[in-house]
Design an enzyme around this catalytic site. Structure first.
Site, PDB file in Angstrom:
ATOM      1  N   ASP A  83       0.816  -1.224   0.000  1.00 37.40           N
ATOM      2  CA  ASP A  83       0.000   0.000   0.000  1.00 37.40           C
ATOM      3  C   ASP A  83       0.846   1.269   0.000  1.00 37.40           C
ATOM      4  OD1 ASP A  83      -2.199  -1.751   0.341  1.00 37.40           O
ATOM      5  OD2 ASP A  83      -1.820  -1.787   2.493  1.00 37.40           O
ATOM      6  N   HIS A 112      -3.699  -2.020  -6.553  1.00 34.16           N
ATOM      7  CA  HIS A 112      -2.960  -0.853  -7.044  1.00 34.16           C
ATOM      8  C   HIS A 112      -3.954   0.191  -7.553  1.00 34.16           C
ATOM      9  CE1 HIS A 112       0.890  -3.456  -7.603  1.00 34.16           C
ATOM     10  NE2 HIS A 112       0.502  -3.336  -6.358  1.00 34.16           N
TER      11      HIS A 112
HETATM   12  P1  IMP Z   1      -2.010 -12.859   2.031  1.00 34.30           P
HETATM   13  O1  IMP Z   1      -1.056 -12.316   1.036  1.00 34.30           O
HETATM   14  O2  IMP Z   1      -3.454 -12.643   1.677  1.00 34.30           O
HETATM   15  O3  IMP Z   1      -1.691 -14.281   2.392  1.00 34.30           O
HETATM   16  O4  IMP Z   1      -1.823 -12.031   3.405  1.00 34.30           O
HETATM   17  C1  IMP Z   1      -0.651 -12.113   4.190  1.00 34.30           C
HETATM   18  C2  IMP Z   1      -0.371 -10.772   4.864  1.00 34.30           C
HETATM   19  O5  IMP Z   1       0.060  -9.833   3.888  1.00 34.30           O
HETATM   20  C3  IMP Z   1      -1.586 -10.150   5.537  1.00 34.30           C
HETATM   21  O6  IMP Z   1      -1.147  -9.415   6.672  1.00 34.30           O
HETATM   22  C4  IMP Z   1      -2.121  -9.174   4.505  1.00 34.30           C
HETATM   23  O7  IMP Z   1      -2.853  -8.119   5.071  1.00 34.30           O
HETATM   24  C5  IMP Z   1      -0.815  -8.700   3.900  1.00 34.30           C
HETATM   25  N1  IMP Z   1      -0.905  -8.252   2.507  1.00 34.30           N
HETATM   26  C6  IMP Z   1      -0.901  -9.037   1.410  1.00 34.30           C
HETATM   27  N2  IMP Z   1      -0.939  -8.282   0.303  1.00 34.30           N
HETATM   28  C7  IMP Z   1      -0.948  -7.007   0.701  1.00 34.30           C
HETATM   29  C8  IMP Z   1      -0.956  -5.752  -0.001  1.00 34.30           C
HETATM   30  O8  IMP Z   1      -0.911  -5.677  -1.234  1.00 34.30           O
HETATM   31  N3  IMP Z   1      -0.979  -4.644   0.786  1.00 34.30           N
HETATM   32  C9  IMP Z   1      -0.961  -4.703   2.138  1.00 34.30           C
HETATM   33  N4  IMP Z   1      -0.938  -5.835   2.827  1.00 34.30           N
HETATM   34  C10 IMP Z   1      -0.932  -6.990   2.114  1.00 34.30           C
END
Ligand code: IMP
Length: 451
Positions: free
Chosen positions: A18, A46
């Site tokens: 982010d 994005h």
């Molecule tokens: P996952 O990628 O859905 O398995 O999430 C794993 C961790 O990464 C969690 O804490 C999500 O909130 C974080 N996360 C995954 N992708 C993003 C992103 O694009 N922005 C912010 N946090 C992310």
């Protein structure tokens, strides 16, 4: 672009995602022929604002918004076909057609309904302090299948595997048993619905599937310039992030090798993106977090709610310790410092310059999340500024305190800040140094968008 000018770049996040990568990629797109997503999946979000329109892309590379750009989804991405098809349809409704210029790697893995179900159920089954707070997009379970191999489904399988339906049914039977055991109650997966989704994906996405690795090498050999769009952020990297509170892919430029099939050494412009403060969604340590009204104010003013899940983001001071760590790991050449405008009006602005645990001071990020959870931030304060920054177009015209803040970050991280975000609009961005030669005038980009 001809071979003499050829330069390949990567835009990626230096923190927990982010950071505003979408806006930076969008700014650079006119100077590139090809834009490539190489990691993650629909967990990313994005965002690009063009005039009164906002585009939030999860799977399509941001380059898809630009008519002259080939948008590539590389082998390292895990693709939820339903999400991708909705994005393609939504862009088409808004006048942007990706036909003929979207390419999906035949090596990319397919996220299916049972991956998303497993993501939700395993989070629910975990003890509260072990929950990762995932985006529930099936990312971890799909990457786990990729590593397990026998239970993986790739795009090439959609086109070529004769007994795919039979294999998917077998995987589903196994997965049902595992999830039932994990939850202690019957879990059912609708195999027919999964297969119907796969068939839709096959019929609608087949024209986009190809050997993107070959495509990229051919494009580079022909003198085209390639922009690699990292998803998530380096503090979420599966190897180098705040493990286990991370995502399941290689999020920095080191992910370009496995995720796009291109040697990272070919990429010489490495733009690490960070916000002028820090945010995190989901669980895990966040040393410079502000659990007070300043944190609430930053959340409100920066509109810090997740693009993918809508969750409120945790907010804190800029963390120079973790930023220096990820900057070093990735050999960053330029920093894009976004959302500087959000900090206008604060009397003083904190920067986290070290972590303290018991009597020990850390100036880099320790591996142990438990230790990080206990760490106290050492905060250095800088004077704030009152002025609104939204109409500033040159670094020299920023208030002196804002310039000093940026320069302090450069000194602490050891890298030049070349791009500064001063508002959500495509045009609200300042560019310094050699990155200026990569982009035309800011705001002077062409999209296919009907406006
Ligand atoms: P996952 O990628 O859905 O398995 O999430 C794993 C961790 O990464 C969690 O804490 C999500 O909130 C974080 N996360 C995954 N992708 C993003 C992103 O694009 N922005 C912010 N946090 C992310």
């Amino acid at each position: 672009m001809n071979a003499a000018n050829q330069q390949h770049a990567c835009v990626y996040g230096l923190s927990w995602g982010d950071e505003g990568k979408g806006k930076v990629v969008d700014l650079l797109c006119p100077a590139f022929d090809v834009v490539v997503r190489y990691n993650g999946g629909a967990n990313a979000g994005h965002t690009v604002c063009v005039s009164t329109e906002t585009f939030a892309l999860h799977l399509l590379p941001t380059g898809a918004l630009h008519a002259n750009v080939t948008a590539v989804i590389g082998p390292g991405v895990v693709v939820d076909p339903q999400t991708l098809l909705s994005e393609i349809d939504e862009l088409a409704e808004r006048g942007i057609d990706v036909t003929g210029r979207l390419r999906i790697s035949e090596r990319a893995h397919v996220v299916l309904a049972y991956h998303k179900l497993e993501d939700q159920l395993s989070e629910r089954a975990a003890a509260a302090r072990e929950r990762i707070g995932t985006t529930a997009r099936g990312i971890g379970p799909c990457y786990a299948d990729k590593m397990r191999r026998s239970t993986a489904v790739r795009f090439t399988d959609l086109l070529h595997e004769d007994d795919l339906a039979e294999r998917v049914r077998r995987i589903i039977t196994d997965r049902q048993a595992t999830l039932t055991a994990m939850c202690g109650e019957e879990v059912e997966i609708d195999a027919d619905a999964v297969l119907a989704d796969l068939m839709t994906a096959r019929s609608r996405l087949a024209p986009f599937i190809c050997d993107t690795t070959e495509l990229l090498h051919t494009a580079m050999d022909a003198g085209q310039s390639v922009l690699f769009e990292g998803a998530n952020g380096m503090l979420l990297d599966v190897d180098h992030g705040t493990y286990p509170f991370v995502t399941s892919s290689s999020t920095g430029p080191h992910g370009i090798g496995p995720g796009a099939g291109v040697p990272p050494s070919r990429v010489t412009c490495l733009i690490g993106t960070a916000k002028a403060y820090a945010t995190r969604v989901g669980s895990g340590p966040f040393v410079s977090e502000l659990n007070d009204e300043t944190g609430d104010l930053i959340r409100k003013r920066g509109k810090e709610y997740g693009t993918t899940t809508g969750r409120p983001r945790r907010c804190g001071w800029f963390d120079a310790v973790s930023c220096r760590y990820t900057a070093r790991l990735s050999d960053v050449t330029d920093i894009a410092l976004m959302h500087l405008d959000t900090l206008s009006g604060l009397d003083q602005i904190g920067i986290c310059v070290a972590y303290r645990v018991n009597n020990h001071t850390f100036t880099t990020v320790p591996a142990d999340a438990r230790l990080l959870e206990r760490a106290q931030p050492v905060i250095e304060f800088a004077p704030g500024w009152r002025e609104d920054l939204g109409s500033v177009t040159r670094f020299e015209d920023l208030p002196a305190a804002a310039r000093a803040y940026v320069e302090r970050i450069e000194a602490l991280v050891g890298t030049r800040v070349s791009i500064i975000g001063v508002g959500p609009e495509r045009s609200q961005i300042l560019i310094r140094g050699r990155v200026a030669s990569l982009v035309g005038a800011p705001g002077n980009t062409t999209t296919q968008q009907a406006s």
